[in-house]
Design a protein around this motif. Sequence first.
Motif, PDB file in Angstrom:
ATOM      1  N   UNK A  72     -50.684   3.965 -28.062  1.00  0.00           N
ATOM      2  CA  UNK A  72     -49.702   4.073 -26.983  1.00  0.00           C
ATOM      3  C   UNK A  72     -49.086   5.460 -26.928  1.00  0.00           C
ATOM      4  N   UNK A  73     -48.724   5.897 -25.733  1.00  0.00           N
ATOM      5  CA  UNK A  73     -48.094   7.203 -25.560  1.00  0.00           C
ATOM      6  C   UNK A  73     -46.643   7.153 -26.022  1.00  0.00           C
ATOM      7  N   UNK A  74     -46.049   8.328 -26.181  1.00  0.00           N
ATOM      8  CA  UNK A  74     -44.629   8.398 -26.565  1.00  0.00           C
ATOM      9  C   UNK A  74     -43.749   7.725 -25.516  1.00  0.00           C
ATOM     10  N   UNK A  75     -44.112   7.917 -24.244  1.00  0.00           N
ATOM     11  CA  UNK A  75     -43.329   7.307 -23.172  1.00  0.00           C
ATOM     12  C   UNK A  75     -43.415   5.779 -23.252  1.00  0.00           C
ATOM     13  N   UNK A  76     -44.603   5.278 -23.550  1.00  0.00           N
ATOM     14  CA  UNK A  76     -44.770   3.824 -23.706  1.00  0.00           C
ATOM     15  C   UNK A  76     -43.880   3.297 -24.828  1.00  0.00           C
ATOM     16  N   UNK A  77     -43.838   4.021 -25.937  1.00  0.00           N
ATOM     17  CA  UNK A  77     -43.022   3.585 -27.077  1.00  0.00           C
ATOM     18  C   UNK A  77     -41.537   3.574 -26.723  1.00  0.00           C
ATOM     19  N   UNK A  78     -41.108   4.544 -25.922  1.00  0.00           N
ATOM     20  CA  UNK A  78     -39.703   4.565 -25.483  1.00  0.00           C
ATOM     21  C   UNK A  78     -39.410   3.385 -24.559  1.00  0.00           C
ATOM     22  N   UNK A  79     -40.337   3.097 -23.653  1.00  0.00           N
ATOM     23  CA  UNK A  79     -40.152   1.960 -22.753  1.00  0.00           C
ATOM     24  C   UNK A  79     -40.060   0.660 -23.545  1.00  0.00           C
ATOM     25  N   UNK A  80     -40.929   0.513 -24.533  1.00  0.00           N
ATOM     26  CA  UNK A  80     -40.911  -0.707 -25.338  1.00  0.00           C
ATOM     27  C   UNK A  80     -39.612  -0.824 -26.137  1.00  0.00           C
ATOM     28  N   UNK A  81     -39.128   0.308 -26.616  1.00  0.00           N
ATOM     29  CA  UNK A  81     -37.897   0.299 -27.400  1.00  0.00           C
ATOM     30  C   UNK A  81     -36.723  -0.227 -26.572  1.00  0.00           C
ATOM     31  N   UNK A  82     -36.643   0.204 -25.317  1.00  0.00           N
ATOM     32  CA  UNK A  82     -35.463  -0.136 -24.501  1.00  0.00           C
ATOM     33  C   UNK A  82     -35.673  -1.333 -23.571  1.00  0.00           C
ATOM     34  N   UNK A  83     -36.932  -1.625 -23.195  1.00  0.00           N
ATOM     35  CA  UNK A  83     -37.131  -2.634 -22.149  1.00  0.00           C
ATOM     36  C   UNK A  83     -37.848  -3.895 -22.608  1.00  0.00           C
ATOM     37  N   UNK A  84     -38.387  -3.908 -23.811  1.00  0.00           N
ATOM     38  CA  UNK A  84     -39.087  -5.103 -24.276  1.00  0.00           C
ATOM     39  C   UNK A  84     -38.129  -6.296 -24.297  1.00  0.00           C
ATOM     40  N   UNK A  85     -38.437  -7.302 -23.496  1.00  0.00           N
ATOM     41  CA  UNK A  85     -37.583  -8.486 -23.407  1.00  0.00           C
ATOM     42  C   UNK A  85     -36.405  -8.340 -22.460  1.00  0.00           C
ATOM     43  N   UNK A  86     -36.273  -7.196 -21.799  1.00  0.00           N
ATOM     44  CA  UNK A  86     -35.143  -6.972 -20.885  1.00  0.00           C
ATOM     45  C   UNK A  86     -35.275  -7.840 -19.635  1.00  0.00           C
ATOM     46  N   UNK A  87     -34.143  -8.130 -19.012  1.00  0.00           N
ATOM     47  CA  UNK A  87     -34.108  -8.919 -17.783  1.00  0.00           C
ATOM     48  C   UNK A  87     -33.965  -7.986 -16.591  1.00  0.00           C
ATOM     49  N   UNK A  88     -34.842  -8.141 -15.617  1.00  0.00           N
ATOM     50  CA  UNK A  88     -34.768  -7.329 -14.401  1.00  0.00           C
ATOM     51  C   UNK A  88     -33.645  -7.870 -13.517  1.00  0.00           C
ATOM     52  N   UNK A  89     -32.551  -7.122 -13.464  1.00  0.00           N
ATOM     53  CA  UNK A  89     -31.378  -7.591 -12.712  1.00  0.00           C
ATOM     54  C   UNK A  89     -31.533  -7.362 -11.214  1.00  0.00           C
ATOM     55  N   UNK A  90     -32.125  -6.227 -10.832  1.00  0.00           N
ATOM     56  CA  UNK A  90     -32.265  -5.936  -9.399  1.00  0.00           C
ATOM     57  C   UNK A  90     -33.261  -4.800  -9.170  1.00  0.00           C
ATOM     58  N   UNK A  91     -33.862  -4.827  -7.985  1.00  0.00           N
ATOM     59  CA  UNK A  91     -34.658  -3.706  -7.489  1.00  0.00           C
ATOM     60  C   UNK A  91     -33.919  -3.143  -6.288  1.00  0.00           C
ATOM     61  N   UNK A  92     -33.688  -1.851  -6.292  1.00  0.00           N
ATOM     62  CA  UNK A  92     -32.882  -1.232  -5.244  1.00  0.00           C
ATOM     63  C   UNK A  92     -33.590   0.000  -4.714  1.00  0.00           C
ATOM     64  N   UNK A  93     -33.690   0.085  -3.409  1.00  0.00           N
ATOM     65  CA  UNK A  93     -34.188   1.316  -2.795  1.00  0.00           C
ATOM     66  C   UNK A  93     -33.008   2.239  -2.534  1.00  0.00           C
ATOM     67  N   UNK A  94     -33.162   3.518  -2.851  1.00  0.00           N
ATOM     68  CA  UNK A  94     -32.105   4.494  -2.595  1.00  0.00           C
ATOM     69  C   UNK A  94     -32.169   4.883  -1.126  1.00  0.00           C
ATOM     70  N   UNK A  95     -31.148   4.456  -0.356  1.00  0.00           N
ATOM     71  CA  UNK A  95     -31.119   4.671   1.101  1.00  0.00           C
ATOM     72  C   UNK A  95     -32.461   4.213   1.683  1.00  0.00           C
ATOM     73  N   UNK A  96     -33.096   5.058   2.510  1.00  0.00           N
ATOM     74  CA  UNK A  96     -34.434   4.722   3.000  1.00  0.00           C
ATOM     75  C   UNK A  96     -35.447   5.729   2.468  1.00  0.00           C
ATOM     76  N   UNK A  97     -35.182   6.195   1.253  1.00  0.00           N
ATOM     77  CA  UNK A  97     -36.044   7.192   0.636  1.00  0.00           C
ATOM     78  C   UNK A  97     -37.136   6.490  -0.178  1.00  0.00           C
ATOM     79  N   UNK A  98     -38.092   7.272  -0.649  1.00  0.00           N
ATOM     80  CA  UNK A  98     -39.167   6.724  -1.487  1.00  0.00           C
ATOM     81  C   UNK A  98     -38.731   6.765  -2.957  1.00  0.00           C
ATOM     82  N   UNK A  99     -37.565   6.225  -3.199  1.00  0.00           N
ATOM     83  CA  UNK A  99     -37.014   6.140  -4.556  1.00  0.00           C
ATOM     84  C   UNK A  99     -36.591   4.698  -4.801  1.00  0.00           C
ATOM     85  N   UNK A 100     -37.095   4.126  -5.895  1.00  0.00           N
ATOM     86  CA  UNK A 100     -36.776   2.738  -6.227  1.00  0.00           C
ATOM     87  C   UNK A 100     -36.168   2.694  -7.630  1.00  0.00           C
TER      88      UNK A 100
END
Length: 567
Positions: A72-100
């Motif tokens: 796994x990459x370093x970024x993958x390891x960071x994601x697993x450290x902070x997000x493994x088992x996390x609950x997705x509270x919301x998905x939000x688009x920033x205004x009408x931009x291509x940012x989620x």
Amino acid sequence: MSFDGTFTHAMVHELSKQLTGGRVAKISQPYPNEVMLTVRSQSKNYPLLLSAHPSYARIQITEIPYANPATPTNFTMMLRKYLDGAILAELVQVDNDRIVRLNFNTRNELGDRQRISLVLEMMGRHSNLFLLDLGDQRILDLIKHVNPDQNRVRPLLPGATYQAPPAQNMINPFVSATNIEALVHDFPAAEVLAKQLQMTFQGLAHDTALLLARALHNNSQSVGENFHAFFSQFDQPVPTLTENAAGKTAFSAIAIHDSTVRSQTFPSLSQLLDFFYQDRAERERVNEQAGNLIHIVRNELKKNRTKLKKLQETLAESDHADEYRIKGELLTTYLGQVTRGMKEIELPNFYDDNHPLKITLSNQIGPSQNAQKYFNRYQKLKNAVAYVNEQLAKTEAEINYLANIQAQIELANPKDINEIRLELQQQGYIRLPKTKSRKKPRLQISQPEQFHASDGTLISVGKNNLQNDKLTLHTANKNDIWLHVKNLPGSHVIIHQANPQEQTLTEAALLAAYFSKARASASVPVDYVPVKKIRKPNGAKPGFVIYEGQRTLFVTPDEHIVDQLRG
């Protein structure tokens, strides 16, 4: 329609219904610019693709299979450290931009509540994926690190405070229709109005702006009503794929009413994107995974083709070796007529009385030395024939092997590339990484792809030389049927049956043609023969076999049939 702000709006709306409240069950990074989050929601696993690819940046649920890297990459390891088992509270688009923003609730090592956010910015070559601590907006990590000297607008390194991209000062069309009547009045032509709409409202690609411009001219309602009706469609999308007369395809979140294009609808936006991006994204992923393989193979092919040309020239020259012998004999016979300093001489030719022979001389050496020079040249060419023929055979075999590797890279899935790289390392084309152990890396060979004929017969297709050798020489039964496209690079195909039906044989031949250099051709010849008649010569390159007693079928590759056999 492009993956613009309006499409992002529709996608976020769709994903929110499916994923909100779900738990992150698995995290991987199969490709350099893409992350897969498996979200367990509503008693189902959803593979969520977050892509920061410079050409195909997007967010969607995908059913396209992928292979995880061994490490796994370093970024993958960071994601697993902070997000493994996390609950997705919301998905939000920033205004009408291509940012989620994907906001998660989790707990840190001490058990305290923590809010973490993944921010996907889909902005062409500036696309990126950020892992943020929502408490202080600190960047914990990001998929693409950018040095300050490459981006002076905002910091893009771990530890920095996250800053949103510079504001565009445009109107969010899902919030306000300000100035719309004035724009329609001042710019009645649809093309011109579309450009003005893009400059006024946020997140409109040109194709979306053009659809809006045409919709605003609907005289049955007011301009404001037309505007709101157009954008309300994105809350109840109709995933649509269109194809114009030139064969160009495009996707849209809303229905396209245009008699000049063919359209096809899908159950969801994610399924639409899977269909649209599968070939495009897979090819790009292969290019990324292949890294320098394509460059190495091309260079080796160029080098060997140059060598082949020189060998052929040497062999052609050896056909005239007797001319050098005759000139040496004539100079020896008429040695008294030759004097030092002469540059050429014409002597009677006792092999052809009617045609004297003109002989070029070196004025730096004596008569006997000139004669000996021609004898030496004759002997060298005669001695070279056996060596040149041997080298010609080796070089032609090398070119065929490399051309086969090149074709495999062109036809490969991303998961196949690692085996091709390992093979090239074993064959000495790529230097092995320096390690304390002198042992070459053990080749972990994956399973060939499996298909089923119309009558249910199992058909296996090797996707690279390592799979081909294992499938043909070790896995297949001696009475199974082996197929391969005739005289071209391609996959080994095995019908796991001794006496297949005619239709099964035709379908297997179609697979052999499809997974070969002849994929885009018509009426492709495919040889077939029992496996027991296949033989691999000693010392032959991976994937190379010889056979006899074959029969030949002619088929036309058809992707639709291949998909049916795969299913």
